[in-house]
Design a protein around this motif. Structure first.
Motif, PDB file in Angstrom:
ATOM      1  N   LYS B 110      43.166  39.451  26.797  1.00  0.00           N
ATOM      2  CA  LYS B 110      42.980  40.341  27.954  1.00  0.00           C
ATOM      3  C   LYS B 110      43.478  39.714  29.240  1.00  0.00           C
ATOM      4  CE  LYS B 110      38.237  39.174  28.979  1.00  0.00           C
ATOM      5  NZ  LYS B 110      36.921  39.626  29.294  1.00  0.00           N
ATOM      6  N   ASN B 111      43.256  38.447  29.407  1.00  0.00           N
ATOM      7  CA  ASN B 111      43.712  37.821  30.648  1.00  0.00           C
ATOM      8  C   ASN B 111      45.223  37.788  30.727  1.00  0.00           C
ATOM      9  OD1 ASN B 111      41.220  37.349  31.730  1.00  0.00           O
ATOM     10  ND2 ASN B 111      40.954  35.441  30.604  1.00  0.00           N
ATOM     11  N   TYR B 112      45.844  37.536  29.580  1.00  0.00           N
ATOM     12  CA  TYR B 112      47.300  37.543  29.562  1.00  0.00           C
ATOM     13  C   TYR B 112      47.837  38.903  29.939  1.00  0.00           C
ATOM     14  CZ  TYR B 112      47.800  32.959  27.369  1.00  0.00           C
ATOM     15  OH  TYR B 112      47.797  31.613  27.121  1.00  0.00           O
ATOM     16  N   ARG B 115      47.385  39.601  33.625  1.00  0.00           N
ATOM     17  CA  ARG B 115      48.359  38.879  34.444  1.00  0.00           C
ATOM     18  C   ARG B 115      49.738  39.516  34.333  1.00  0.00           C
ATOM     19  NH1 ARG B 115      47.859  33.258  32.562  1.00  0.00           N
ATOM     20  NH2 ARG B 115      45.645  33.672  32.815  1.00  0.00           N
ATOM     21  N   SER B 150      36.866  42.938  36.980  1.00  0.00           N
ATOM     22  CA  SER B 150      38.117  42.567  37.636  1.00  0.00           C
ATOM     23  C   SER B 150      38.814  43.777  38.212  1.00  0.00           C
ATOM     24  CB  SER B 150      39.036  41.844  36.656  1.00  0.00           C
ATOM     25  OG  SER B 150      39.352  42.718  35.609  1.00  0.00           O
TER      26      SER B 150
END
Lengths: 335, 632
Positions: B110-112, B115, B150
């Motif tokens: 998910k973070n990838y 980003r 986020s």
């Protein structure tokens, strides 16, 4: 109005004068950068439109650049020719040079009086208009007659007689060289300027659709677009077809309209009520744009300059409303 | 996906056969994949990159590759490709959103993904690639759960960088012949600006209302940073400018329905895309045109509504000094109404638009409240099944209900019912109880009348109680129940009830022993005397007349009556129901006869005299028994 400096009593007088001031007439300079306005005290004020419309205009820019007393009585009518400003009120017609005025020199060039010079009673002059065909000035006033002044020679050419009461307003039909006059007697007369004769006489109050007996029969405004004519006053403001001499549209405006104008495909009218009415040719009132003065006497559109192409309206106040966009009042010039 | 020329299964078997730790093998594969991609970039087409990435996804599923690899590969691809090709890659990303959301991929990736998407968004222009930006946002919305922090503007911060630039003084005016260096100086006016440095293009300049122009665009600064409104000085300025601007809106009505309808149709016909401006065009020459544009007005009015919502609302991160005073609140209320009214007047579909806006702002209130509470999750928790059972109340034993408990009370479930039930269960019996006997005795009722009839008392006729019709009616009823005189035929004609009652009263006066009264003279004495004489004839001793029938007498009569008691019954005015009751009560005829007499006595009460019994016996034809009774 003299600048109020110092004494309290003088200040009060000035304030009172401002309170009771009415603007009766307006005219734009030939270059379009100045506006001349005449009030009921006989003063003419000159406003600089370019200053008032500039990006860094201040309150001072909305004040006149020049104010001078032109007549003893109220200045009922102002009109500009190519280089002169003509003003009239209590029986005299004065001419001023625009260039001189801009230089703030207030010396009248010429003064005329229509009619017999030795009359004791000098009738007032209510309306003037320039007939460009033969460079003459059409004057209507309190003696029930329309006088025509030749601007070249400065003499009165002819008198058109026919009305039974004083004349409120005059207009010219350019193509046909006709003169229209509206009078207190309720009639609009169409004169042939070449023959000096009344060709038609329309008694507006006799038409049921227009008549408003509660207001009277007087015609306070007449303006023409060659084929069409707008007239109003006591009777409702109405649009007439001049060939058939019949009313086509009646405008449901309350109060009496004192000045009307054709503008693009709309009709602008001012009169009783603190607004400028926008009407469509069909007869419906499209909008009424609010203004400060309680009633308006004069409406002018500056066609002499595109940069300063504004609509101005003046009435029973010392303020003259300026519209950059016809649909809302931008700011006011004040005496 | 291109047909797999690569035999995955075989490869995987070979891979796992080696005797090395899985993690090390994984990292090897990761690196290998990345290397291959790096080689392929710019040499092959999008499809090939995609197939490589598919491969990596399968590898992750099989467990031979680390979960972050597909994302790393995607990131690499997008970084290296121009925007038009990124579109295609992104479609791939969108299509596989379910894969990304599955357990094995989500936490790692998910973070990838986030980003990656943010990088893309930064590259794209909001006004030119609006659709692509939208797709990215939508993808992010689908990927992350609703309460993903986020994506939230938790602290309700404003984009303070969004400054609207306009011409504040003459130097920057575009009316003159200024050129490109002005533009670079920071006039962030985008495309659409009239070419003022294009000297070939001439257009007539029009008068410009600088006053309104400046005030109007200054307002944008307040919308950018609403916190300014809480300061007194800035608020006054805001108020003044707003009033002027809204007055212009009010007087400048957009009612050119014809023109706008035609324009809309033209737009639809040409299939033109809706243009989206990220920033306002603030040239003063456009002011007039902007004022006559419905959409522009809607923008500005909507900005007002959003601002007011913020100023009025409770936001957790607002400092405590950010409170509106009363004047401000009042002004905001009035202006909100004006704004809605103006919105409704804007064609086309002003009303619908206004209602929609109101609805959306209400929804915003909800979201604001949700944020204030710290963004609680929307997932409802299931009930846990092992909740301790509530101990049940011991119910009362049934005996207690039925009157067998210590109180001997029967509980009907309701206090009132219980009370009534326990008074007497049988309604009929209760009705028959003595306390319900409301019929007065003759002497009680007529005492007053008799006293009045006494001439010694000298009560005038009109005051006599017998004249009262109510009394009269009740008297009649009582007489019919208790007195035999009622049933005696008489030839007298009574003119009125009162007269009749007078005679009755006099008769009763004689009979009733309690009331002392002298002989009352009545006009009907003859009749009475006749009646009395009749009675006397059948009775030897007058004293016997008012004697009560004794038990012994009744026994004797019963014995003599025997089975013929029924004949007497009719003369005693016994009802059929009573006869049936007597029959069922006893088999013995003597007993039945006794019962008959007893019943008669009960009913008659004080009237159960020997006299009346003798009459009845005689009438029934039992004259012998009557005689014997008289003798006794």
């Amino acid at each position: 109005v003299e600048a109020a400096v110092g004494h309290g009593s003088k200040l009060d007088v000035c304030v009172l004068q401002l309170l009771h001031m009415s603007v009766f007439s307006q005219s734009f300079s030939p270059c379009g950068r100045y506006l001349a306005a005449g009030n009921n005290y006989g003063e003419i004020a000159l406003f600089s439109l370019s200053a008032a419309l500039s990006p860094d205009a201040t309150v001072q820019s909305q004040k006149p650049v020049l104010t001078f007393t032109a007549h003893e009585g109220p200045v009922f009518t102002l009109i500009s020719s190519d280089c002169h400003l003509l003003s009239a009120g209590n029986g005299e017609i004065s001419a001023w040079s625009w260039t001189e005025l801009i230089k703030k020199v207030t010396v009248s060039l010429n003064t005329q009086q229509p009619g017999k010079q030795h009359d004791l009673i000098i009738p007032e002059i209510n309306a003037m208009i320039i007939n460009p065909r033969d460079n003459s000035l059409v004057v209507g006033g309190g003696d029930n007659n329309v006088h025509i002044l030749d601007l070249e020679h400065g003499v009165f050419k002819s008198v058109l007689q026919g009305h039974s009461d004083y004349i409120h307003c005059v207009s010219v039909r350019e193509r046909e060289a006709d003169i229209l006059s509206g009078s207190e007697d309720g009639a609009v007369r169409i004169w042939d300027s070449r023959m000096d004769q009344s060709v038609h006489c329309i008694e507006v109050y006799k038409y049921e659709s227009c008549a408003r007996p509660q207001y009277g029969k007087w015609i306070s405004c007449v303006t023409t677009d060659s084929d069409w004519m707008l007239c109003g006053g006591g009777p409702s403001l109405s649009l007439w077809h001049l060939r058939s001499l019949s009313p086509t549209s009646i405008f449901p405006l309350t109060g009496c309209q004192r000045q009307a104008a054709f503008h693009q495909d709309m009709i602008l009218a001012v009169g009783d009520g603190p607004f400028v009415s926008h009407c469509l040719l069909g007869g419906e009132v499209k909008a009424q744009i609010p203004c400060t003065p309680q009633s308006l006497n004069t409406l002018q559109l500056n066609t002499n300059s595109t940069e300063h192409r504004v609509l101005t309206a003046g009435g029973s106040s010392d303020h003259i409303e300026v519209f950059t966009n016809l649909s809302y009042r931008a700011f006011s010039l004040s005496f | 996906m291109s047909p797999s020329l690569f035999n995955f299964i075989d490869a995987k078997d070979k891979f796992t056969v080696r005797n090395r730790k899985n993690t090390e093998k994984k990292t090897t594969l990761d690196q290998a994949l990345r290397g291959v991609l790096g080689d392929q970039i710019q040499k092959t087409s999008c499809d090939d990159y995609l197939s490589l990435i598919y491969l990596s996804i399968d590898a992750v599923t099989e467990g031979i590759c680390s979960a972050t690899t597909p994302f790393v590969l995607l990131g690499d691809v997008l970084d290296c490709l121009p925007l038009d090709q990124c579109d295609k890659i992104f479609s791939f990303v969108e299509e596989n959103v379910s894969t990304w959301k599955s357990n094995s991929f989500y936490t790692a990736g998910k973070n990838y993904l986030l980003r990656m998407c943010n990088d893309l968004l930064r590259r794209l222009s909001k006004s030119q690639n609006t659709v692509f930006c939208g797709r990215i946002q939508l993808f992010l919305a689908r990927l992350f759960p609703l309460s993903e922090k986020s994506g939230l503007n938790l602290q309700s911060q404003f984009n303070l960088d969004n400054i609207t630039v306009f011409n504040k003084n003459e130097q920057e005016s575009t009316l003159g012949q200024k050129h490109t260096e002005e533009k670079e100086d920071g006039m962030e006016v985008e495309e659409g600006e009239m070419g003022e440095d294009d000297s070939n293009f001439t257009f007539s300049s029009i008068p410009i209302d600088y006053n309104l122009y400046r005030k109007f665009w200054t307002l944008q600064d307040y919308f950018r940073n609403p916190v300014q409104c809480y300061e007194k000085f800035s608020w006054m300025t805001f108020l003044k400018y707003s009033d002027e601007t809204l007055a212009v809106f009010k007087s400048y009505k957009l009612d050119d329905m014809q023109a706008s309808k035609r324009k809309l149709e033209e737009l639809r016909a040409s299939g033109g895309e809706h243009v989206y401006f990220a920033k306002f065009l603030t040239s003063e020459k456009l002011m007039d045109l902007q004022l006559s544009d419905s959409n522009f007005r809607r923008h500005i009015l909507l900005q007002y509504l959003i601002l007011f919502q913020y100023l009025k609302g409770q936001v957790k991160f607002k400092s405590s000094s950010c409170v509106l005073n009363d004047d401000q609140t009042v002004w905001i209320e009035e202006t909100t109404k004006l704004v809605y009214q103006l919105l409704r007047e804007i064609p086309p579909d002003g009303d619908k638009f206004a209602t929609m806006v109101e609805h959306i702002l209400n929804t915003e209130d909800n979201w604001n409240g949700w944020k204030n509470e710290g963004c609680p999750s929307f997932v409802k928790e299931r009930y846990s099944y092992d909740k301790p059972k509530r101990p049940t109340r011991k119910r009362q034993a049934p005996e207690d209900f039925l009157g067998k408990g210590p109180d001997r009370k029967i509980f009907m479930g309701n206090d009132e019912l219980t009370r009534l039930w326990n008074l007497n269960q049988d309604n009929m019996e209760a009705c028959k109880s003595d306390s319900r006997e409301f019929m007065p005795s003759l002497d009680e009722f007529f005492a007053e009348a008799i006293e009045q009839a006494d001439p010694a008392n000298m009560v005038e006729d009109e005051y006599k109680v017998v004249r009262n019709p109510n009394y009269g009616w009740r008297a009649l009823r009582l007489l019919s129940r208790r007195s035999p005189h009622f049933f005696q035929p008489t030839n007298q004609k009574f003119k009125s009830l009162a007269d009749y009652l007078d005679s009755m009263v006099s008769k009763l006066a004689k009979e009733l022993p309690d009331i002392p009264s002298e002989e009352i003279k009545t006009g009907e004495e003859d009749d009475d005397d006749n009646g009395d004489n009749l009675l006397k004839d059948s009775n030897d001793s007058p004293s016997m007349q008012s004697k009560m029938v004794t038990n012994n007498q009744m026994d004797e009569i019963a014995a003599k009556l025997g089975a013929e008691w029924k004949a007497l019954a009719s003369h005693l005015e016994m009802k059929a129901a009573e006869l049936r009751e007597i029959e069922t009560d006893s088999e013995d005829v003597d007993m039945q006869a006794k019962l008959l007499l007893v019943a008669w006595q009960d009913r008659e009460g004080a009237q159960a005299t020997v006299d009346s019994l003798v009459n009845a016996l005689n009438a029934a034809g039992f004259s012998q028994i009557a005689d014997s009774l008289n003798e006794a």
